[in-house]
Write a protein that holds these residues in place. Sequence first.
Motif, PDB file in Angstrom:
ATOM      1  N   ALA A 343     -53.393  23.075  39.283  1.00  5.75           N
ATOM      2  CA  ALA A 343     -53.368  22.552  40.658  1.00  5.75           C
ATOM      3  C   ALA A 343     -54.382  21.430  40.869  1.00  5.75           C
ATOM      4  CB  ALA A 343     -53.613  23.679  41.653  1.00  5.75           C
ATOM      5  N   LEU A 344     -55.636  21.654  40.492  1.00  4.81           N
ATOM      6  CA  LEU A 344     -56.665  20.642  40.757  1.00  4.81           C
ATOM      7  C   LEU A 344     -56.434  19.350  39.973  1.00  4.81           C
ATOM      8  CD1 LEU A 344     -59.197  19.925  42.308  1.00  4.81           C
ATOM      9  CD2 LEU A 344     -60.564  21.011  40.499  1.00  4.81           C
ATOM     10  N   PRO A 345     -56.157  19.399  38.669  1.00  2.00           N
ATOM     11  CA  PRO A 345     -55.848  18.144  37.969  1.00  2.00           C
ATOM     12  C   PRO A 345     -54.644  17.410  38.541  1.00  2.00           C
ATOM     13  CG  PRO A 345     -56.268  19.911  36.391  1.00  2.00           C
ATOM     14  CD  PRO A 345     -56.202  20.542  37.734  1.00  2.00           C
ATOM     15  N   GLY A 475     -55.049  27.456  29.265  1.00  3.51           N
ATOM     16  CA  GLY A 475     -55.841  27.404  28.039  1.00  3.51           C
ATOM     17  C   GLY A 475     -55.853  26.012  27.424  1.00  3.51           C
ATOM     18  N   VAL A 476     -54.709  25.362  27.393  1.00  2.00           N
ATOM     19  CA  VAL A 476     -54.627  24.004  26.858  1.00  2.00           C
ATOM     20  C   VAL A 476     -55.457  23.051  27.718  1.00  2.00           C
ATOM     21  CG1 VAL A 476     -53.081  22.052  26.445  1.00  2.00           C
ATOM     22  CG2 VAL A 476     -52.393  24.349  25.752  1.00  2.00           C
ATOM     23  N   SER A 477     -55.359  23.188  29.034  1.00  3.43           N
ATOM     24  CA  SER A 477     -56.114  22.334  29.947  1.00  3.43           C
ATOM     25  C   SER A 477     -57.616  22.539  29.780  1.00  3.43           C
ATOM     26  CB  SER A 477     -55.695  22.624  31.395  1.00  3.43           C
ATOM     27  OG  SER A 477     -56.468  21.897  32.317  1.00  3.43           O
ATOM     28  N   ASN A 486     -61.861  14.682  31.244  1.00  2.00           N
ATOM     29  CA  ASN A 486     -60.741  14.074  31.985  1.00  2.00           C
ATOM     30  C   ASN A 486     -61.259  13.154  33.092  1.00  2.00           C
ATOM     31  OD1 ASN A 486     -61.749  15.895  33.809  1.00  2.00           O
ATOM     32  ND2 ASN A 486     -59.827  16.999  34.147  1.00  2.00           N
ATOM     33  N   ASN A 487     -62.269  12.370  32.733  1.00  2.00           N
ATOM     34  CA  ASN A 487     -62.941  11.545  33.740  1.00  2.00           C
ATOM     35  C   ASN A 487     -62.317  10.169  33.935  1.00  2.00           C
ATOM     36  OD1 ASN A 487     -63.642  10.606  31.268  1.00  2.00           O
ATOM     37  ND2 ASN A 487     -65.870  10.632  31.612  1.00  2.00           N
ATOM     38  N   ASN A 488     -61.107   9.954  33.397  1.00  2.00           N
ATOM     39  CA  ASN A 488     -60.375   8.730  33.727  1.00  2.00           C
ATOM     40  C   ASN A 488     -58.888   9.047  33.810  1.00  2.00           C
ATOM     41  OD1 ASN A 488     -58.995   8.250  31.113  1.00  2.00           O
ATOM     42  ND2 ASN A 488     -61.064   7.851  30.343  1.00  2.00           N
ATOM     43  N   PHE A 489     -58.139   8.104  34.332  1.00  2.00           N
ATOM     44  CA  PHE A 489     -56.724   8.345  34.628  1.00  2.00           C
ATOM     45  C   PHE A 489     -55.926   8.719  33.381  1.00  2.00           C
ATOM     46  CE2 PHE A 489     -52.338   6.907  35.091  1.00  2.00           C
ATOM     47  CZ  PHE A 489     -51.966   7.517  36.282  1.00  2.00           C
ATOM     48  N   LEU A 490     -56.144   7.996  32.283  1.00  2.00           N
ATOM     49  CA  LEU A 490     -55.349   8.243  31.078  1.00  2.00           C
ATOM     50  C   LEU A 490     -55.627   9.622  30.484  1.00  2.00           C
ATOM     51  CD1 LEU A 490     -55.468   4.752  29.309  1.00  2.00           C
ATOM     52  CD2 LEU A 490     -53.571   5.799  30.561  1.00  2.00           C
ATOM     53  N   LEU A 491     -56.900  10.026  30.437  1.00  2.00           N
ATOM     54  CA  LEU A 491     -57.241  11.350  29.920  1.00  2.00           C
ATOM     55  C   LEU A 491     -56.662  12.443  30.810  1.00  2.00           C
ATOM     56  CD1 LEU A 491     -60.961  10.919  28.744  1.00  2.00           C
ATOM     57  CD2 LEU A 491     -58.930  11.286  27.305  1.00  2.00           C
ATOM     58  N   LEU A 492     -56.736  12.242  32.114  1.00  2.00           N
ATOM     59  CA  LEU A 492     -56.186  13.226  33.051  1.00  2.00           C
ATOM     60  C   LEU A 492     -54.677  13.335  32.895  1.00  2.00           C
ATOM     61  CD1 LEU A 492     -56.893  15.160  35.357  1.00  2.00           C
ATOM     62  CD2 LEU A 492     -56.647  13.245  36.947  1.00  2.00           C
ATOM     63  N   GLY A 497     -49.999  16.267  30.770  1.00  2.00           N
ATOM     64  CA  GLY A 497     -48.795  16.213  29.951  1.00  2.00           C
ATOM     65  C   GLY A 497     -48.763  17.299  28.899  1.00  2.00           C
ATOM     66  N   LEU A 498     -49.872  17.479  28.179  1.00  2.00           N
ATOM     67  CA  LEU A 498     -49.940  18.506  27.126  1.00  2.00           C
ATOM     68  C   LEU A 498     -49.872  19.917  27.714  1.00  2.00           C
ATOM     69  CD1 LEU A 498     -52.696  16.946  24.829  1.00  2.00           C
ATOM     70  CD2 LEU A 498     -50.232  17.096  24.370  1.00  2.00           C
ATOM     71  N   ALA A 499     -50.615  20.141  28.789  1.00  2.00           N
ATOM     72  CA  ALA A 499     -50.638  21.475  29.396  1.00  2.00           C
ATOM     73  C   ALA A 499     -49.287  21.839  30.003  1.00  2.00           C
ATOM     74  CB  ALA A 499     -51.734  21.540  30.457  1.00  2.00           C
ATOM     75  N   THR A 500     -48.641  20.871  30.653  1.00  2.00           N
ATOM     76  CA  THR A 500     -47.312  21.134  31.230  1.00  2.00           C
ATOM     77  C   THR A 500     -46.283  21.399  30.148  1.00  2.00           C
ATOM     78  OG1 THR A 500     -47.802  19.725  33.145  1.00  2.00           O
ATOM     79  CG2 THR A 500     -45.490  20.164  32.676  1.00  2.00           C
ATOM     80  N   ALA A 501     -46.316  20.606  29.083  1.00  2.00           N
ATOM     81  CA  ALA A 501     -45.393  20.829  27.966  1.00  2.00           C
ATOM     82  C   ALA A 501     -45.588  22.216  27.364  1.00  2.00           C
ATOM     83  CB  ALA A 501     -45.595  19.751  26.908  1.00  2.00           C
ATOM     84  N   SER A 502     -46.841  22.650  27.250  1.00  2.00           N
ATOM     85  CA  SER A 502     -47.123  23.986  26.713  1.00  2.00           C
ATOM     86  C   SER A 502     -46.502  25.068  27.588  1.00  2.00           C
ATOM     87  CB  SER A 502     -48.640  24.197  26.619  1.00  2.00           C
ATOM     88  OG  SER A 502     -49.233  23.232  25.789  1.00  2.00           O
ATOM     89  N   ALA A 503     -46.644  24.919  28.908  1.00  2.00           N
ATOM     90  CA  ALA A 503     -46.072  25.908  29.829  1.00  2.00           C
ATOM     91  C   ALA A 503     -44.555  25.970  29.695  1.00  2.00           C
ATOM     92  CB  ALA A 503     -46.465  25.565  31.264  1.00  2.00           C
TER      93      ALA A 503
END
Length: 532
Positions: A343-345, A475-477, A486-492, A497-503
């Motif tokens: 939610a927060l990211p 866990g991935v996040s 995740n302190n810039n747009f691309l890292l966030l 993307g990775l965490a959503t794909a994992s879910a």
Amino acid sequence: MSVTKKSSRSLASIASIVAIATLISKIVGLVREQIVAAAFGVGEVVNAYAYAYVIPGFLLILLGGINGPFHSALVSVLAKRDKSEAAPLVETVTTLVTAMLLIVTVILVVFAGTFIDLLAPGLESEVREIAIFQLRIMAPVAMLAGLIGIGFGTLNAADQYWLPSISPLFSSITIVIGVGILLWQVGEQLNTPEYFQIGSLILAGGTVAGAILQWLAQLIAQWRSGLGSLRLRFDWRIPGVMDVLKVMAPATLSSGMLQINVYTDLYFVSYLSGAAAAMRYANFIVLTPVGIISNMILVPFLPVFSRLAAPENWQELKVRIRQGLFLTALTMLPLTAVFLSLALPIVRLIYQRYQFNEEAAQLVAPLLMVYGLGMFFYLGRDVLVRVFYALGDGETPFRVSILNIFLNVILDYFLVKSFAAPGVVMATISVNVFSMVIFLSILHRRLHGLPLVEWGLTWLGLVFASVLASLGSWGVSWGFERVLGNNNFLLLLLELGLATASALIIFILIAMQFKLPELELLTSRIRQKIRR
């Protein structure tokens, strides 16, 4: 031959058209919310707009929304009639609705202050004045809402899905252009009284302009298809008019009762600073996928439900009900997993810039988590309501909605005290769960038995899959943030993307073990789209 029977399109084809059009509309809507958030944050302009829009928005969703009562009533009736009967029927219904809603528009203009005070007694004086100003501007949306709803139903019954699904973007475009010009003109000179005054005007005026464009686009399409024009008709004895009103009246009351719960929620949070604006932002994130998927499911299924309403077709109707519910579960539950764990990211990625700061993100994120929990029940309830409409029964959903109002008030009162703004969302989820239980029990009796135990066990299995998917995504996040940050747009963006794909992968792998025909249908359609 009925208006819809001339079509050879499959459910999948219709769903694809609706999904693409709705996706475009929702993307533009998301851009709108991002620009509004950047321009005004969770401050007084958006907070006031959240209350000023309650009644116009309520009528736009209630009367003008796709899958709303006007849409449902017209599709249910026109699907069973010859196309030659459509124009006089539609023109008669349009005349009646316009006359009634014109009166409502005048009342909104005259008594705007009274309505705002009833909606939000806890508003500060400056926010209250802005809300009254905005409500008076948006009052014509009341009349336009009915006309838009009639256009939705008429065009869908005539097998036209693209324009109705994409036309809501007109309102978003007008607001985007207006706020964009405002930001460009003022540059760094934000937070001045003139800035807020012009911003209030742009939000309200853009809403009205968008509704006008949406109605005109539908009217032109209706006229070209021979499905009615601006002609006034007062002959209520035209065949089919009473059939439409028979479904429309209780369906409107039923859906209206549901929207009263929205008013109740806002009433209780009017004493919490920024809560209404925060709920608006969180709700829009959830409604973006829900809107796309609900249109994919409900729009093509409603005519099918209507054609299977006769007792001799009830076995097939049960299959279609199951299909609607499990397509809902297969699409909503993995999204629930994502919203709970990320939610927060998600809020940071979508909104956090300019006026929308970290404090605003922390306010919106918990609301997004709770909204995510209720996604399946929100859409599942709508699937079941459409079954009752197809059976010609708008009274049962109406009665259940009355019970829901009292239940929602009680739950809001206690849950807001314990959980602040997220408490009102918890109350809404509880009400939708209650509605689904009641509707399923009534349909079980009316349709001579539904395999509720089998459906329930399978649904619990999918819930288990969603829980594991949420844990895996979190866990991935968590791991990504510890290693790369995740302190810039691309890292966030990469983290999400990775965490959503994992879910999604975890959920699908577990869901495959149940060998659901609905999953086969869903995956086959996705593969076809990828190949194209």
